[in-house]
Enzyme design. Sequence first.
Site, PDB file in Angstrom:
ATOM      1  N   GLY A 178      -1.497   3.550   7.315  1.00 47.57           N
ATOM      2  CA  GLY A 178      -0.702   3.600   6.538  1.00 47.57           C
ATOM      3  C   GLY A 178      -0.730   2.462   5.956  1.00 47.57           C
ATOM      4  O   GLY A 178      -1.425   1.921   5.146  1.00 47.57           O
ATOM      5  N   GLY A 179       0.301   1.421   6.309  1.00 52.05           N
ATOM      6  CA  GLY A 179       0.330  -0.019   5.709  1.00 52.05           C
ATOM      7  C   GLY A 179      -0.877  -0.563   5.547  1.00 52.05           C
ATOM      8  O   GLY A 179      -1.139  -1.227   4.496  1.00 52.05           O
ATOM      9  N   HIS A 226       2.524  15.614   7.893  1.00 58.67           N
ATOM     10  CA  HIS A 226       2.696  14.183   8.179  1.00 58.67           C
ATOM     11  C   HIS A 226       4.306  14.290   8.487  1.00 58.67           C
ATOM     12  O   HIS A 226       5.065  14.812   8.257  1.00 58.67           O
ATOM     13  CB  HIS A 226       2.551  13.308   6.953  1.00 58.67           C
ATOM     14  N   SER A 242       0.982   2.402  13.130  1.00 59.57           N
ATOM     15  CA  SER A 242       0.929   0.700  13.035  1.00 59.57           C
ATOM     16  C   SER A 242      -0.533   0.452  13.345  1.00 59.57           C
ATOM     17  O   SER A 242      -0.565  -0.488  14.032  1.00 59.57           O
ATOM     18  CB  SER A 242       1.962   0.218  13.722  1.00 59.57           C
ATOM     19  N   GLU A 274       6.527  12.292   7.803  1.00 60.70           N
ATOM     20  CA  GLU A 274       7.386  12.039   6.863  1.00 60.70           C
ATOM     21  C   GLU A 274       7.838  13.227   6.191  1.00 60.70           C
ATOM     22  O   GLU A 274       9.030  13.496   5.660  1.00 60.70           O
ATOM     23  CB  GLU A 274       6.980  10.978   5.793  1.00 60.70           C
ATOM     24  N   GLU A 302       0.139  11.061  15.786  1.00 69.73           N
ATOM     25  CA  GLU A 302       0.841  10.118  15.391  1.00 69.73           C
ATOM     26  C   GLU A 302       2.440  10.013  15.779  1.00 69.73           C
ATOM     27  O   GLU A 302       3.322  10.726  15.489  1.00 69.73           O
ATOM     28  CB  GLU A 302       1.135  10.088  13.672  1.00 69.73           C
ATOM     29  N   ASN A 358      -3.778   6.297   4.599  1.00 71.46           N
ATOM     30  CA  ASN A 358      -2.704   7.234   3.812  1.00 71.46           C
ATOM     31  C   ASN A 358      -1.887   6.354   3.194  1.00 71.46           C
ATOM     32  O   ASN A 358      -1.201   5.571   3.644  1.00 71.46           O
ATOM     33  CB  ASN A 358      -2.125   7.827   5.009  1.00 71.46           C
ATOM     34  N   TRP A 359      -2.314   6.205   1.768  1.00 73.74           N
ATOM     35  CA  TRP A 359      -1.615   5.180   0.907  1.00 73.74           C
ATOM     36  C   TRP A 359      -0.125   5.675   0.729  1.00 73.74           C
ATOM     37  O   TRP A 359       0.801   5.163   0.266  1.00 73.74           O
ATOM     38  CB  TRP A 359      -2.137   5.446  -0.368  1.00 73.74           C
ATOM     39  N   LYS A 360       0.248   6.870   1.183  1.00 77.38           N
ATOM     40  CA  LYS A 360       1.566   7.270   0.928  1.00 77.38           C
ATOM     41  C   LYS A 360       2.110   7.123  -0.581  1.00 77.38           C
ATOM     42  O   LYS A 360       1.286   7.231  -1.507  1.00 77.38           O
ATOM     43  CB  LYS A 360       2.803   6.494   1.809  1.00 77.38           C
ATOM     44  N   GLY A 404       4.965   2.957  10.879  1.00 77.78           N
ATOM     45  CA  GLY A 404       5.640   1.880   9.721  1.00 77.78           C
ATOM     46  C   GLY A 404       6.502   1.127  10.616  1.00 77.78           C
ATOM     47  O   GLY A 404       7.319   0.398   9.785  1.00 77.78           O
TER      48      GLY A 404
HETATM   49  P1  PGA Z   1       1.331   3.182   9.526  1.00 77.99           P
HETATM   50  O1  PGA Z   1       1.526   4.762   9.110  1.00 77.99           O
HETATM   51  O2  PGA Z   1      -0.014   2.745   9.372  1.00 77.99           O
HETATM   52  O3  PGA Z   1       2.086   2.508   8.283  1.00 77.99           O
HETATM   53  O4  PGA Z   1       2.444   3.119  10.632  1.00 77.99           O
HETATM   54  C1  PGA Z   1       0.444   5.597   9.601  1.00 77.99           C
HETATM   55  C2  PGA Z   1       0.930   7.053   9.039  1.00 77.99           C
HETATM   56  O5  PGA Z   1       2.004   7.474   8.821  1.00 77.99           O
HETATM   57  O6  PGA Z   1      -0.253   7.615   8.738  1.00 77.99           O
END
Ligand code: PGA
Length: 248
Positions: free
Chosen positions: A231-232, A94, A210, A96, A164, A9-11, A170
């Site tokens: 994500g990251g 998600h 994470s 966010e 999640e 997930n590049w966001k 994050g």
């Molecule tokens: P993260 O994000 O791996 O940076 O914690 C995961 C996500 O929000 O899908």
Amino acid sequence: MRKPIIAGNWKMNNTAAQGVALVNELKPLVADAECDVVVCVPFTDIPAVSEALKGSNIALGAQNVHFAEKGAYTGEISAAMLKEYGVKYVIIGHSERRQYFGETNETVNKRMHAALAAGLIPIVCVGESLEERETGKTEQVLSVQIEEGLKGLEDVSAIVIAYEPVWAIGTGKTATAEQANETIGFIRKKCAEVFCPKCAEKVRIQYGGSMNAKNCKELMAMPEIDGGLIGGASLKAQDFSQIVHYNK
Ligand code: PGA
């Protein structure tokens, strides 16, 4: 057996040019993957990344989709718009989006149905906040997210669920493998109750929050965990490739 699915997930990261460079680096690294590999990219990256992924084993995903077919929804993107570029998966709900953009279980539900109707595979995100976990409300919150967010679903195995925990996204704080396994086991049990035991056995449930090259092996070794939403660590080809090869 459920085929594991590792999705990036590049966001809101990577311009189209940067995205193409990233997938060009990634393609040879994951060509031998035994799991499904997906990158969920920003809308504006989709045309160029779609082109760059042609002939590879990496599937393309988006990070949201609107529920209407078309119309006066300024700033939104329809399922048909995604399909035109070969998008296969779409992240829905998600945390966010829930936290910053007013997404609710009801809008998640509408988006999920629109995605399925168009032939996209929704990756529906669920998860509790830190306060909810600490006050013992995790199962209650997840139950409502499943009952309302996935309402009207005939076969739950038509989607992918991403568990999640909001406090792990994050933050560098990962749920322990046992914690993630136990909670995903609860989600599967809940799906068996709400939908059917057979499709609950089939639905793929990812862990997200994470997840990285270091902790992926332990998480993926858990019997209930069928993949990761990353994500990251999906922004670096080497790191993401290591997660794709979690069992190596
Ligand atoms: P993260 O994000 O791996 O940076 O914690 C995961 C996500 O929000 O899908």
